[in-house]
Scaffold this motif. Structure first.
Motif, short mmCIF file in Angstrom:
data_model
loop_
_atom_site.label_atom_id
_atom_site.label_comp_id
_atom_site.label_asym_id
_atom_site.label_seq_id
_atom_site.Cartn_x
_atom_site.Cartn_y
_atom_site.Cartn_z
N GLN A 56 27.40 43.06 42.73
CA GLN A 56 27.05 43.53 41.40
C GLN A 56 28.01 42.93 40.38
O GLN A 56 29.19 42.71 40.66
CB GLN A 56 27.13 45.06 41.35
CG GLN A 56 26.15 45.75 42.27
CD GLN A 56 24.71 45.45 41.89
OE1 GLN A 56 24.33 45.56 40.74
NE2 GLN A 56 23.91 45.07 42.87
N ARG A 57 27.52 42.70 39.17
CA ARG A 57 28.33 42.04 38.14
C ARG A 57 29.68 42.73 37.90
O ARG A 57 30.70 42.03 37.80
CB ARG A 57 27.55 41.93 36.84
CG ARG A 57 28.35 41.17 35.78
CD ARG A 57 27.57 40.95 34.55
NE ARG A 57 26.68 39.81 34.79
CZ ARG A 57 25.99 39.23 33.83
NH1 ARG A 57 26.06 39.66 32.60
NH2 ARG A 57 25.21 38.21 34.10
N PRO A 58 29.76 44.06 37.82
CA PRO A 58 31.09 44.66 37.62
C PRO A 58 32.08 44.32 38.74
O PRO A 58 33.26 44.13 38.49
CB PRO A 58 30.81 46.17 37.57
CG PRO A 58 29.38 46.26 37.13
CD PRO A 58 28.69 45.07 37.77
N ASP A 59 31.59 44.22 39.97
CA ASP A 59 32.46 43.85 41.08
C ASP A 59 32.89 42.39 40.99
O ASP A 59 34.03 42.05 41.32
CB ASP A 59 31.75 44.10 42.42
CG ASP A 59 31.46 45.58 42.64
OD1 ASP A 59 32.26 46.43 42.19
OD2 ASP A 59 30.43 45.89 43.27
N VAL A 60 31.98 41.54 40.54
CA VAL A 60 32.33 40.12 40.34
C VAL A 60 33.40 40.00 39.26
O VAL A 60 34.39 39.28 39.43
CB VAL A 60 31.07 39.30 39.98
CG1 VAL A 60 31.45 37.86 39.63
CG2 VAL A 60 30.06 39.32 41.12
N ILE A 61 33.21 40.71 38.17
CA ILE A 61 34.20 40.68 37.09
C ILE A 61 35.56 41.12 37.60
O ILE A 61 36.58 40.49 37.33
CB ILE A 61 33.73 41.55 35.90
CG1 ILE A 61 32.50 40.90 35.24
CG2 ILE A 61 34.85 41.76 34.90
CD1 ILE A 61 31.80 41.81 34.24
N GLU A 62 35.59 42.20 38.36
CA GLU A 62 36.86 42.69 38.91
C GLU A 62 37.48 41.66 39.86
O GLU A 62 38.69 41.42 39.83
CB GLU A 62 36.66 44.03 39.64
CG GLU A 62 37.92 44.58 40.27
CD GLU A 62 39.04 44.86 39.28
OE1 GLU A 62 40.21 44.82 39.71
OE2 GLU A 62 38.78 45.12 38.09
N GLY A 63 36.67 41.05 40.68
CA GLY A 63 37.18 40.02 41.58
C GLY A 63 37.78 38.84 40.82
O GLY A 63 38.86 38.34 41.17
N TYR A 64 37.10 38.40 39.77
CA TYR A 64 37.63 37.30 38.96
C TYR A 64 38.92 37.71 38.25
O TYR A 64 39.85 36.91 38.14
CB TYR A 64 36.60 36.82 37.94
CG TYR A 64 35.42 36.09 38.55
CD1 TYR A 64 35.49 35.51 39.80
CD2 TYR A 64 34.23 35.99 37.86
CE1 TYR A 64 34.41 34.85 40.35
CE2 TYR A 64 33.14 35.33 38.40
CZ TYR A 64 33.23 34.76 39.65
OH TYR A 64 32.16 34.10 40.17
N LEU A 67 41.66 37.45 40.76
CA LEU A 67 41.98 36.05 41.00
C LEU A 67 42.81 35.47 39.87
O LEU A 67 43.85 34.83 40.10
CB LEU A 67 40.69 35.24 41.18
CG LEU A 67 40.85 33.73 41.36
CD1 LEU A 67 41.61 33.42 42.65
CD2 LEU A 67 39.50 33.06 41.34
N LEU A 68 42.37 35.68 38.64
CA LEU A 68 43.10 35.16 37.48
C LEU A 68 44.50 35.77 37.39
O LEU A 68 45.47 35.07 37.08
CB LEU A 68 42.32 35.41 36.20
CG LEU A 68 41.02 34.60 36.08
CD1 LEU A 68 40.23 35.07 34.87
CD2 LEU A 68 41.29 33.12 36.02
N ALA A 69 44.62 37.06 37.66
CA ALA A 69 45.93 37.71 37.62
C ALA A 69 46.85 37.09 38.66
O ALA A 69 48.04 36.86 38.40
CB ALA A 69 45.79 39.22 37.84
N GLY A 70 46.32 36.82 39.84
CA GLY A 70 47.12 36.18 40.88
C GLY A 70 47.57 34.80 40.46
O GLY A 70 48.74 34.43 40.65
N GLY A 74 51.51 33.31 39.56
CA GLY A 74 52.09 32.24 40.37
C GLY A 74 51.63 32.22 41.81
O GLY A 74 52.30 31.62 42.66
N MET A 75 50.51 32.86 42.12
CA MET A 75 49.98 32.84 43.47
C MET A 75 49.87 31.39 43.95
O MET A 75 49.35 30.55 43.23
CB MET A 75 48.60 33.52 43.48
CG MET A 75 47.92 33.54 44.84
SD MET A 75 46.33 34.44 44.79
CE MET A 75 45.34 33.39 43.73
N PRO A 76 50.36 31.10 45.14
CA PRO A 76 50.30 29.72 45.61
C PRO A 76 48.87 29.26 45.85
O PRO A 76 48.00 30.06 46.18
CB PRO A 76 51.09 29.74 46.92
CG PRO A 76 51.06 31.16 47.36
CD PRO A 76 50.97 32.00 46.11
N ASP A 77 48.65 28.00 45.66
CA ASP A 77 47.33 27.41 45.85
C ASP A 77 47.24 26.85 47.27
O ASP A 77 47.26 25.65 47.49
CB ASP A 77 47.10 26.30 44.82
CG ASP A 77 45.66 25.84 44.77
OD1 ASP A 77 44.79 26.55 45.31
OD2 ASP A 77 45.41 24.77 44.21
#
Length: 84
Positions: A56-64, A67-70, A74-77
């Motif tokens: 669902q879109r709200p879950d996708v937004i939360e996942g993104y 990811l962006l916060a990580g 400085g989350m390693p790539d």
């Protein structure tokens, strides 16, 4: 110089194909994990970003957001299987 007509056509062709690509991705994820896992696929062509997801879109937004916060923290790539 980018041809806007070809760019639009490319984006439209991709848009039509995304459900089939998502079905394939769902099957591959299930084969790798033994279960269904939420995913979303983001693709972009010149001037256009598209996504498809089985969540669902709200879950996708939360996942993104996570990811962006990580990334911003400085989350390693590196692949997840290489993180200990």
């Amino acid at each position: 110089m980018t041809d806007p007509v070809n760019t639009l056509r490319e984006g439209n062709d991709l848009s039509r194909k995304l459900p089939e690509i998502a079905d394939m991705l769902k099957r591959e994820i299930r084969a790798a994990t033994g279960r269904d896992i939420c995913f979303s696929l983001v693709v972009w062509t010149e001037g256009r970003v598209q996504y498809i997801s089985n969540a669902q879109r709200p879950d996708v937004i939360e996942g993104y957001r996570r990811l962006l916060a990580g990334w911003e923290a400085g989350m390693p790539d590196v692949p997840a299987h290489e993180v200990q």
